[in-house]
Design an enzyme around this catalytic site. Structure first.
Site, short mmCIF file in Angstrom:
data_model
loop_
_atom_site.label_atom_id
_atom_site.label_comp_id
_atom_site.label_asym_id
_atom_site.label_seq_id
_atom_site.Cartn_x
_atom_site.Cartn_y
_atom_site.Cartn_z
N ASP A 138 -4.89 2.35 1.78
CA ASP A 138 -5.23 1.79 3.09
C ASP A 138 -5.73 2.90 4.01
O ASP A 138 -6.69 2.73 4.76
CB ASP A 138 -4.04 1.08 3.71
CG ASP A 138 -2.77 1.94 3.74
OD1 ASP A 138 -2.66 2.88 2.93
OD2 ASP A 138 -1.88 1.66 4.56
N HIS B 262 0.87 -1.18 0.00
CA HIS B 262 0.00 0.00 0.00
C HIS B 262 0.91 1.24 0.00
O HIS B 262 1.10 1.89 1.03
CB HIS B 262 -0.92 0.01 1.22
CG HIS B 262 -2.24 -0.62 0.97
ND1 HIS B 262 -3.14 -0.14 0.03
CD2 HIS B 262 -2.83 -1.70 1.55
CE1 HIS B 262 -4.22 -0.89 0.04
NE2 HIS B 262 -4.08 -1.85 0.94
N HIS C 226 12.73 1.23 -29.68
CA HIS C 226 13.16 -0.12 -30.03
C HIS C 226 13.37 -0.23 -31.54
O HIS C 226 12.47 0.11 -32.32
CB HIS C 226 12.11 -1.15 -29.60
CG HIS C 226 11.87 -1.19 -28.12
ND1 HIS C 226 12.72 -1.81 -27.25
CD2 HIS C 226 10.89 -0.65 -27.37
CE1 HIS C 226 12.28 -1.67 -26.02
NE2 HIS C 226 11.15 -0.97 -26.07
N TYR D 53 -7.14 7.68 -17.59
CA TYR D 53 -8.31 8.29 -16.98
C TYR D 53 -8.47 9.73 -17.47
O TYR D 53 -7.49 10.44 -17.65
CB TYR D 53 -8.18 8.28 -15.46
CG TYR D 53 -8.03 6.90 -14.87
CD1 TYR D 53 -8.72 5.82 -15.42
CD2 TYR D 53 -7.20 6.67 -13.79
CE1 TYR D 53 -8.59 4.55 -14.89
CE2 TYR D 53 -7.07 5.40 -13.24
CZ TYR D 53 -7.76 4.34 -13.79
OH TYR D 53 -7.61 3.09 -13.26
N GLU E 288 0.11 8.92 11.04
CA GLU E 288 -1.26 8.41 11.00
C GLU E 288 -2.27 9.34 11.65
O GLU E 288 -3.48 9.17 11.46
CB GLU E 288 -1.32 7.02 11.64
CG GLU E 288 -0.59 5.97 10.81
CD GLU E 288 -0.35 4.69 11.57
OE1 GLU E 288 0.07 4.79 12.75
OE2 GLU E 288 -0.59 3.61 11.01
#
Length: 411
Positions: A119, A114, A256, A312, A387
């Site tokens: 999380d 994570h 490439h 997106y 946290e």
């Protein structure tokens, strides 16, 4: 336990009710976050995560729907009176990478971590659900809690969830989402009105020539020269097609072609990425790139073949909701710590698909703290954060919901 001296902000502001409610749930959110951090799951594989989410929501006496678009979970909280319906959304998937942090809660799954903060997003949303459930007797309207799988893996989990009806029955009229961001200082909240992220696409361009011996240049059509011209022209011209201040990233990631120093190859393939400030600008840049590639190939007597894979679209933050969010965030962290951005961020998120359906706000929760070593960017193997910011995330989301249901005018 919560250390009230960790943030200067706590000593200088009057604590809001939602902040105090979130503060009571700090240990719960921390435990949830660490559990999820130790047991990360990749996109569309979040079975354990989804089970934890569903069980938590069921304890709050909500209508809970699991297995949405695979591993998504949706909770519905109904207030004491009918009214608008607002949604809070969090992404729940992890990344295919190692976790190198020397902490007790490091990932226990090799090659999965994570490292994008999902999380934390999940723990924050579960904390918000807990708070709002305790206040449901005061809520006039309904709240949906959308836990979305597979944000970090194309084509993403947002579209499948929308197709599964998560914005219906009852109809969602606004949506709020957040993301941790180490670019902003710890305890700050940031958002941009209007287009807030780039639209993106990857590409693969094959330039087809005619190979041969390097000593016989008249008998070959050199795709290496074609590739060099395309690279030079795109890097020179495309930036001039963007207004000053508008974002544009046009980058080549690989070249490439060829197998020996004395052989001109038949073809060269270029791959790369494009990011622009809006879907319309991305379309314009893609068309210019196609024109340059085709004209270059024609000039040399070769051909070109281009494939694009859309990422997106840009996230569009509703201006009216931004004002509601700004007041909500200011009530929690103080007006001086709420940042209204004037530039588009070059990251992306499939929350943009939700915003195409209903008005929304996608905002950033600052986590940067140089003194404590929380300065690693998203997707770093050492990514971590203090946290205690979980409290700010939950409190702002709850305040935004309460204020929207009271004052929002979207119908």
């Amino acid at each position: 336990m919560w250390n009230s001296t960790s943030f200067i902000i706590i000593s200088i502001m009057k604590k809001s009710r939602t902040f105090m409610e979130a503060q009571k749930r700090f240990k719960m959110m921390q435990d949830l976050r660490r559990d999820l951090h130790m047991h990360p799951e990749l996109g569309m594989q979040e079975h354990r995560t989804a089970d934890i989410i569903a069980r938590h929501l069921e304890k709050l006496d909500m209508e809970v729907r699991g297995g949405v678009a695979g591993t998504g979970v949706v909770g519905l909280l109904k207030g004491h009176n009918n009214g608008k319906t607002v949604a809070l959304r969090a992404d729940i998937d992890a990344l295919p990478m190692e976790d190198k942090k020397p902490v007790s809660y490091a990932s226990s799954i090799p090659g999965v971590a994570h490292s994008c903060g999902h999380d934390a997003h999940t723990a924050i949303l579960l904390g918000a659900a807990d708070i709002l459930s305790s206040l449901k007797h005061e809520i006039e309207g309904s709240i949906k809690f959308i836990f979305q799988p597979s944000e970090d893996t194309l084509p993403g989990g947002a579209l499948p969830m929308i197709e599964a009806g998560v914005l219906e029955k009852p109809t969602v009229e606004a949506i709020f989402s957040l993301h941790l961001n180490s670019h902003f200082q710890e305890g700050f909240a940031a958002a941009k009105s209007g287009y807030a992220s780039t639209s993106s696409s990857t590409f693969s361009l094959t330039l087809q020539g005619r190979g041969g011996h390097v000593a016989m240049p008249r008998q070959v059509v050199d795709p290496i020269m074609m590739a060099g011209t395309v690279i030079s022209v795109t890097q020179s011209i495309l930036p001039k097609k963007i207004d000053p201040g508008d974002p544009l990233i046009f980058a080549y990631g690989s070249v490439h072609g060829g197998s020996a120093p004395n052989i001109i190859p038949d073809k060269v393939t270029l791959t790369g990425s494009i990011r622009a400030g809006s879907p319309e600008k991305l379309d314009e840049i893609i068309q210019l790139f196609k024109d340059i590639s085709e004209k270059t190939a024609d000039l040399y007597g070769g051909e070109c073949f281009i494939d694009f894979t859309r990422g997106y679209p840009s996230i569009y933050n509703d201006p009216e909701l931004i004002e509601i969010w700004k007041k909500a965030a200011s009530a929690v962290v103080g007006e001086e710590r709420v940042l209204l951005l004037n530039h588009v961020l070059t990251t992306g998120d499939d929350v943009s698909y939700f915003h195409k359906k209903v008005p929304g706000v996608y905002w950033h929760l600052g986590i940067r703290n140089e003194k404590r070593g929380y300065n690693h960017p998203l997707h770093s193997p050492n990514f971590d954060f203090n946290e205690e910011v979980l409290v700010y995330g939950a409190a702002i989301q709850v305040q935004a919901v309460i204020d929207y249901l009271k004052f929002g005018t979207h119908k």
